[in-house]
Design a protein around this motif. Sequence first.
Motif, short mmCIF file in Angstrom:
data_model
loop_
_atom_site.label_atom_id
_atom_site.label_comp_id
_atom_site.label_asym_id
_atom_site.label_seq_id
_atom_site.Cartn_x
_atom_site.Cartn_y
_atom_site.Cartn_z
N SER A 148 0.84 -1.19 0.00
CA SER A 148 0.00 0.00 0.00
C SER A 148 0.88 1.25 0.00
O SER A 148 1.84 1.34 0.79
CB SER A 148 -0.91 0.00 1.23
OG SER A 148 -1.71 1.17 1.25
N ILE A 149 0.56 2.21 -0.87
CA ILE A 149 1.34 3.45 -0.98
C ILE A 149 0.40 4.61 -0.67
O ILE A 149 -0.57 4.86 -1.42
CB ILE A 149 1.92 3.60 -2.40
CG1 ILE A 149 2.74 2.36 -2.77
CG2 ILE A 149 2.75 4.87 -2.51
CD1 ILE A 149 3.07 2.27 -4.24
N PRO A 150 0.62 5.36 0.42
CA PRO A 150 -0.27 6.48 0.75
C PRO A 150 -0.10 7.64 -0.24
O PRO A 150 1.01 7.92 -0.71
CB PRO A 150 0.18 6.87 2.16
CG PRO A 150 1.60 6.40 2.26
CD PRO A 150 1.69 5.16 1.42
N ILE A 151 -1.21 8.30 -0.57
CA ILE A 151 -1.19 9.44 -1.47
C ILE A 151 -2.09 10.54 -0.90
O ILE A 151 -2.96 10.28 -0.05
CB ILE A 151 -1.67 9.07 -2.89
CG1 ILE A 151 -3.10 8.50 -2.83
CG2 ILE A 151 -0.72 8.07 -3.54
CD1 ILE A 151 -3.72 8.27 -4.18
N SER A 152 -1.88 11.77 -1.40
CA SER A 152 -2.73 12.88 -0.95
C SER A 152 -2.70 14.00 -1.99
O SER A 152 -1.83 14.04 -2.87
CB SER A 152 -2.25 13.42 0.41
OG SER A 152 -0.94 13.94 0.31
N ASP A 181 -9.84 5.87 -2.76
CA ASP A 181 -10.03 7.30 -2.50
C ASP A 181 -10.86 7.46 -1.23
O ASP A 181 -11.99 6.98 -1.13
CB ASP A 181 -10.76 7.94 -3.69
CG ASP A 181 -10.88 9.45 -3.56
OD1 ASP A 181 -10.36 10.02 -2.57
OD2 ASP A 181 -11.51 10.06 -4.45
N GLN A 182 -10.29 8.15 -0.24
CA GLN A 182 -10.99 8.40 1.01
C GLN A 182 -11.96 9.59 0.91
O GLN A 182 -12.64 9.91 1.89
CB GLN A 182 -9.99 8.64 2.14
CG GLN A 182 -9.04 7.47 2.41
CD GLN A 182 -9.75 6.24 2.91
OE1 GLN A 182 -10.83 6.34 3.51
NE2 GLN A 182 -9.17 5.07 2.67
N MET A 183 -11.99 10.26 -0.25
CA MET A 183 -12.87 11.40 -0.52
C MET A 183 -12.60 12.59 0.39
O MET A 183 -13.48 13.43 0.61
CB MET A 183 -14.35 10.97 -0.41
CG MET A 183 -14.72 9.80 -1.31
SD MET A 183 -14.34 10.11 -3.08
CE MET A 183 -15.47 11.45 -3.43
N ASN A 184 -11.41 12.66 0.92
CA ASN A 184 -11.03 13.81 1.75
C ASN A 184 -9.65 14.34 1.36
O ASN A 184 -8.96 14.97 2.17
CB ASN A 184 -11.05 13.43 3.23
CG ASN A 184 -10.09 12.30 3.55
OD1 ASN A 184 -9.37 11.81 2.67
ND2 ASN A 184 -10.08 11.88 4.80
N GLY A 185 -9.25 14.05 0.13
CA GLY A 185 -7.93 14.49 -0.32
C GLY A 185 -6.83 13.50 -0.02
O GLY A 185 -5.65 13.78 -0.29
N SER A 186 -7.19 12.36 0.54
CA SER A 186 -6.18 11.35 0.82
C SER A 186 -6.66 9.99 0.32
O SER A 186 -7.85 9.80 0.04
CB SER A 186 -5.86 11.28 2.32
OG SER A 186 -7.00 10.84 3.04
N GLY A 187 -5.75 9.07 0.22
CA GLY A 187 -6.10 7.73 -0.24
C GLY A 187 -4.86 6.88 -0.30
O GLY A 187 -3.83 7.18 0.34
N SER A 188 -4.93 5.83 -1.07
CA SER A 188 -3.77 4.94 -1.20
C SER A 188 -3.82 4.23 -2.54
O SER A 188 -4.88 3.99 -3.10
CB SER A 188 -3.75 3.91 -0.06
OG SER A 188 -4.91 3.10 -0.10
#
Length: 289
Positions: A33-37, A61-68
């Motif tokens: 898993s690679i975190p992104i924002s 997509d976490q729908m808050n500007g962050s995800g993985s």
Amino acid sequence: FSDSESFHLQVTDRAPRVTPVDGPVALSCLGGSIPISASDDDGDALSLSLGSAVPFVHLVDQMNGSGSVQVAAGIAGGTYDVELVATDQTCGASASETFTLIVANNEPPSITPIAPQQIRAGESLTLAVSTFDIEGGLVNLSGVDLPAFVNLQPAGAGSWTLTLTPGDADAGSYLLQLVTLDACAGTSSVSFELTVAPANRPPSADAGSDQSVAEGTDPVVLDGSGSSDPDGDAVTHAWVQLAGEPVVLSDPSAAQPSFAAPLVASDTTLSFELVVSDGSESSAADTVN
């Protein structure tokens, strides 16, 4: 009467920004898993997506500007360019960043070699088998067309037990094969020879012919050399005196022990018993006078 006034309205929308991923990112074939924002200076809601499809790679997509970025196990070794896209949900502006993903080639799992094995029908043999995967993933072990008397069971991480319980009808020679499979479809195998001998049969004791000797005769030799084993196994001897004037045998475990005939006042019968063993089973006793 009427009057009017005009003014200039300029509406601007600043594009979002994708946070660069430190790279290149190196993974094994097990993935990860690679975190992104991403961010938007106008505070607009953002959605995250991949710019182009990459096998075994998807974005959460976490729908808050962050995800993985999720890389699934089984991805082929190689170098991949992964494009991240952030889209402004208010005005539709978007921005992207690309990072490099390097996936190492899969190393197939290993399995401990197994030496040739021999067992008799009716006996049981348990072998410990170990597997190892350099990537640290789970390894499955299975047999290829194993006989019904062979049972393979897991015994903990990377450990297995192979239990052999052949019956009388299973005597013969076999080539057994075990195959490993890791989470990235890497595979290896090991084969070994198994010989199942017929079930053990007890030996037969032969204490020799009865003898008549004069008192004081030395040596008097008992003869158990006619004892035999139907399977051809070597036998050990055990002599015991049952009756008569006590004597000392030169070696009670010899095939042909000797003793000195005692001096007696009248005819006396000395009786001796012989039992032989093949290491697994003992014979019925045979007696000589």
